[in-house]
Design a protein around this motif. Structure first.
Motif, PDB file in Angstrom:
ATOM      1  N   TYR A  59       0.835  -1.192   0.000  1.00  0.00           N
ATOM      2  CA  TYR A  59       0.000   0.000   0.000  1.00  0.00           C
ATOM      3  C   TYR A  59       0.877   1.252   0.000  1.00  0.00           C
ATOM      4  CZ  TYR A  59      -3.386   3.500   1.359  1.00  0.00           C
ATOM      5  OH  TYR A  59      -4.171   4.620   1.392  1.00  0.00           O
ATOM      6  N   GLY A  60       0.541   2.202  -0.844  1.00  0.00           N
ATOM      7  CA  GLY A  60       1.276   3.461  -0.904  1.00  0.00           C
ATOM      8  C   GLY A  60       2.495   3.447  -1.800  1.00  0.00           C
ATOM      9  N   THR A  61       2.826   2.292  -2.363  1.00  0.00           N
ATOM     10  CA  THR A  61       3.993   2.193  -3.245  1.00  0.00           C
ATOM     11  C   THR A  61       3.652   2.757  -4.615  1.00  0.00           C
ATOM     12  OG1 THR A  61       4.813   0.233  -2.107  1.00  0.00           O
ATOM     13  CG2 THR A  61       5.627   0.599  -4.342  1.00  0.00           C
ATOM     14  N   ILE A  62       4.469   3.679  -5.079  1.00  0.00           N
ATOM     15  CA  ILE A  62       4.298   4.248  -6.412  1.00  0.00           C
ATOM     16  C   ILE A  62       5.210   3.487  -7.371  1.00  0.00           C
ATOM     17  CG2 ILE A  62       4.598   6.319  -7.843  1.00  0.00           C
ATOM     18  CD1 ILE A  62       2.275   6.539  -5.856  1.00  0.00           C
ATOM     19  N   LEU A  63       4.633   3.059  -8.482  1.00  0.00           N
ATOM     20  CA  LEU A  63       5.415   2.324  -9.476  1.00  0.00           C
ATOM     21  C   LEU A  63       5.868   3.258 -10.587  1.00  0.00           C
ATOM     22  CD1 LEU A  63       3.435  -1.016  -9.769  1.00  0.00           C
ATOM     23  CD2 LEU A  63       5.450  -0.500  -8.386  1.00  0.00           C
ATOM     24  N   LEU A  64       7.118   3.083 -10.978  1.00  0.00           N
ATOM     25  CA  LEU A  64       7.754   3.879 -12.015  1.00  0.00           C
ATOM     26  C   LEU A  64       7.834   3.041 -13.288  1.00  0.00           C
ATOM     27  CD1 LEU A  64      10.748   5.055  -9.792  1.00  0.00           C
ATOM     28  CD2 LEU A  64       8.496   6.122 -10.005  1.00  0.00           C
ATOM     29  N   ILE A  65       7.688   3.697 -14.416  1.00  0.00           N
ATOM     30  CA  ILE A  65       7.753   3.023 -15.715  1.00  0.00           C
ATOM     31  C   ILE A  65       9.094   3.364 -16.365  1.00  0.00           C
ATOM     32  CG2 ILE A  65       6.653   2.713 -17.960  1.00  0.00           C
ATOM     33  CD1 ILE A  65       4.165   4.151 -16.730  1.00  0.00           C
ATOM     34  N   TYR A  66       9.789   2.334 -16.827  1.00  0.00           N
ATOM     35  CA  TYR A  66      11.036   2.525 -17.569  1.00  0.00           C
ATOM     36  C   TYR A  66      10.941   1.745 -18.870  1.00  0.00           C
ATOM     37  CZ  TYR A  66      13.474   4.830 -13.763  1.00  0.00           C
ATOM     38  OH  TYR A  66      13.859   5.730 -12.796  1.00  0.00           O
ATOM     39  N   ALA A  74       0.372   7.258  -9.662  1.00  0.00           N
ATOM     40  CA  ALA A  74       0.465   8.477  -8.865  1.00  0.00           C
ATOM     41  C   ALA A  74      -0.739   9.376  -9.149  1.00  0.00           C
ATOM     42  CB  ALA A  74       1.758   9.216  -9.190  1.00  0.00           C
ATOM     43  N   SER A  75      -0.943  10.334  -8.287  1.00  0.00           N
ATOM     44  CA  SER A  75      -2.025  11.303  -8.425  1.00  0.00           C
ATOM     45  C   SER A  75      -1.937  12.058  -9.747  1.00  0.00           C
ATOM     46  CB  SER A  75      -1.941  12.310  -7.268  1.00  0.00           C
ATOM     47  OG  SER A  75      -2.699  13.462  -7.552  1.00  0.00           O
ATOM     48  N   LYS A  76      -3.072  12.470 -10.259  1.00  0.00           N
ATOM     49  CA  LYS A  76      -3.076  13.245 -11.496  1.00  0.00           C
ATOM     50  C   LYS A  76      -2.477  14.638 -11.297  1.00  0.00           C
ATOM     51  CE  LYS A  76      -7.862  14.930 -11.206  1.00  0.00           C
ATOM     52  NZ  LYS A  76      -9.160  14.892 -11.886  1.00  0.00           N
ATOM     53  N   TYR A  77      -2.202  15.004 -10.066  1.00  0.00           N
ATOM     54  CA  TYR A  77      -1.577  16.292  -9.766  1.00  0.00           C
ATOM     55  C   TYR A  77      -0.057  16.184  -9.645  1.00  0.00           C
ATOM     56  CZ  TYR A  77      -6.418  17.379  -8.860  1.00  0.00           C
ATOM     57  OH  TYR A  77      -7.779  17.534  -8.998  1.00  0.00           O
ATOM     58  N   ASP A  78       0.458  14.968  -9.642  1.00  0.00           N
ATOM     59  CA  ASP A  78       1.902  14.736  -9.583  1.00  0.00           C
ATOM     60  C   ASP A  78       2.479  15.068 -10.961  1.00  0.00           C
ATOM     61  OD1 ASP A  78       4.469  13.386  -9.800  1.00  0.00           O
ATOM     62  OD2 ASP A  78       3.913  12.214  -8.037  1.00  0.00           O
ATOM     63  N   SER A  79       3.513  15.896 -11.010  1.00  0.00           N
ATOM     64  CA  SER A  79       4.086  16.326 -12.290  1.00  0.00           C
ATOM     65  C   SER A  79       4.680  15.174 -13.100  1.00  0.00           C
ATOM     66  CB  SER A  79       5.152  17.399 -12.067  1.00  0.00           C
ATOM     67  OG  SER A  79       6.234  16.880 -11.329  1.00  0.00           O
ATOM     68  N   GLU A  80       4.992  14.048 -12.455  1.00  0.00           N
ATOM     69  CA  GLU A  80       5.564  12.897 -13.159  1.00  0.00           C
ATOM     70  C   GLU A  80       4.548  11.784 -13.420  1.00  0.00           C
ATOM     71  OE1 GLU A  80       9.123  11.526 -11.233  1.00  0.00           O
ATOM     72  OE2 GLU A  80       9.989  13.521 -11.221  1.00  0.00           O
ATOM     73  N   SER A  81       3.303  12.023 -13.091  1.00  0.00           N
ATOM     74  CA  SER A  81       2.258  11.017 -13.275  1.00  0.00           C
ATOM     75  C   SER A  81       1.838  10.919 -14.741  1.00  0.00           C
ATOM     76  CB  SER A  81       1.039  11.393 -12.429  1.00  0.00           C
ATOM     77  OG  SER A  81      -0.037  10.501 -12.684  1.00  0.00           O
ATOM     78  N   ILE A  82       1.565   9.702 -15.186  1.00  0.00           N
ATOM     79  CA  ILE A  82       1.035   9.531 -16.550  1.00  0.00           C
ATOM     80  C   ILE A  82      -0.409  10.027 -16.627  1.00  0.00           C
ATOM     81  CG2 ILE A  82       2.554   7.585 -17.090  1.00  0.00           C
ATOM     82  CD1 ILE A  82      -0.014   5.772 -16.764  1.00  0.00           C
ATOM     83  N   TRP A  83      -0.990  10.344 -15.492  1.00  0.00           N
ATOM     84  CA  TRP A  83      -2.379  10.826 -15.418  1.00  0.00           C
ATOM     85  C   TRP A  83      -2.461  12.348 -15.390  1.00  0.00           C
ATOM     86  CZ3 TRP A  83      -5.334   7.048 -16.749  1.00  0.00           C
ATOM     87  CH2 TRP A  83      -4.925   5.728 -16.477  1.00  0.00           C
TER      88      TRP A  83
END
Length: 145
Positions: free
Chosen positions: A25-32, A46-55
């Motif tokens: 829970y709470g783990t953010i996954l990164l795409i490479y 990640a949240s759609k407000y996170d600058s690195e989110s795909i959302w």
């Protein structure tokens, strides 16, 4: 197979033998993505407000016109024909999902036959609806999360 990523300033080794099925829970996954999985493509959950989110459709990785975005159907990572795209049903080298410590959570791919494909409902939703999602990322974020 061992994959090396640049996380921060240090090179982190990722071993597929340390494959994780459950995401804490709470783990953010990164795409490479890319040939050696060294191209950072954003955060998948990640949240759609996170600058690195795909959302985040205003951010680098959520903008469908950016070359590094999985939502760019003409780009390397959004094309259904590119071997490095999660949306190529036959891709042999799709992006990977890792956490910030380099733990491997599987391949991000619509290729249902790819060994160690990420076993996540989110992956199925994205792969099955990527064209529609790319047209309204924010609306889909609200539906999914």
């Amino acid at each position: 197979m061992t994959i090396f990523l640049l996380l921060g300033c240090s090179k982190t080794s990722i071993s597929e033998e340390n494959y994780h099925y459950n995401i804490p829970y709470g783990t953010i996954l990164l795409i490479y993505g890319g040939q050696d999985h060294e191209e950072y493509l954003g955060k998948i959950n990640a949240s759609k407000y996170d600058s690195e989110s795909i959302w985040n459709e205003y951010g680098k990785y959520g903008n469908r016109y950016n070359s590094k975005s999985i939502w760019n159907e003409y780009g390397t990572y959004g094309s259904k024909y590119n071997n490095h795209s999660p949306f190529n049903d036959y891709a042999s080298n799709p992006p990977i999902l890792v956490d910030k410590n380099g733990k491997f959570y599987g391949y991000f791919t619509s290729n249902k036959y790819k060994s160690k494909r990420a076993n996540l409902k989110l992956i199925d939703i994205i792969c099955d609806n990527h064209k529609a999602i790319s047209k309204n990322v924010s609306e889909w974020y609200d539906k999914i999360f």
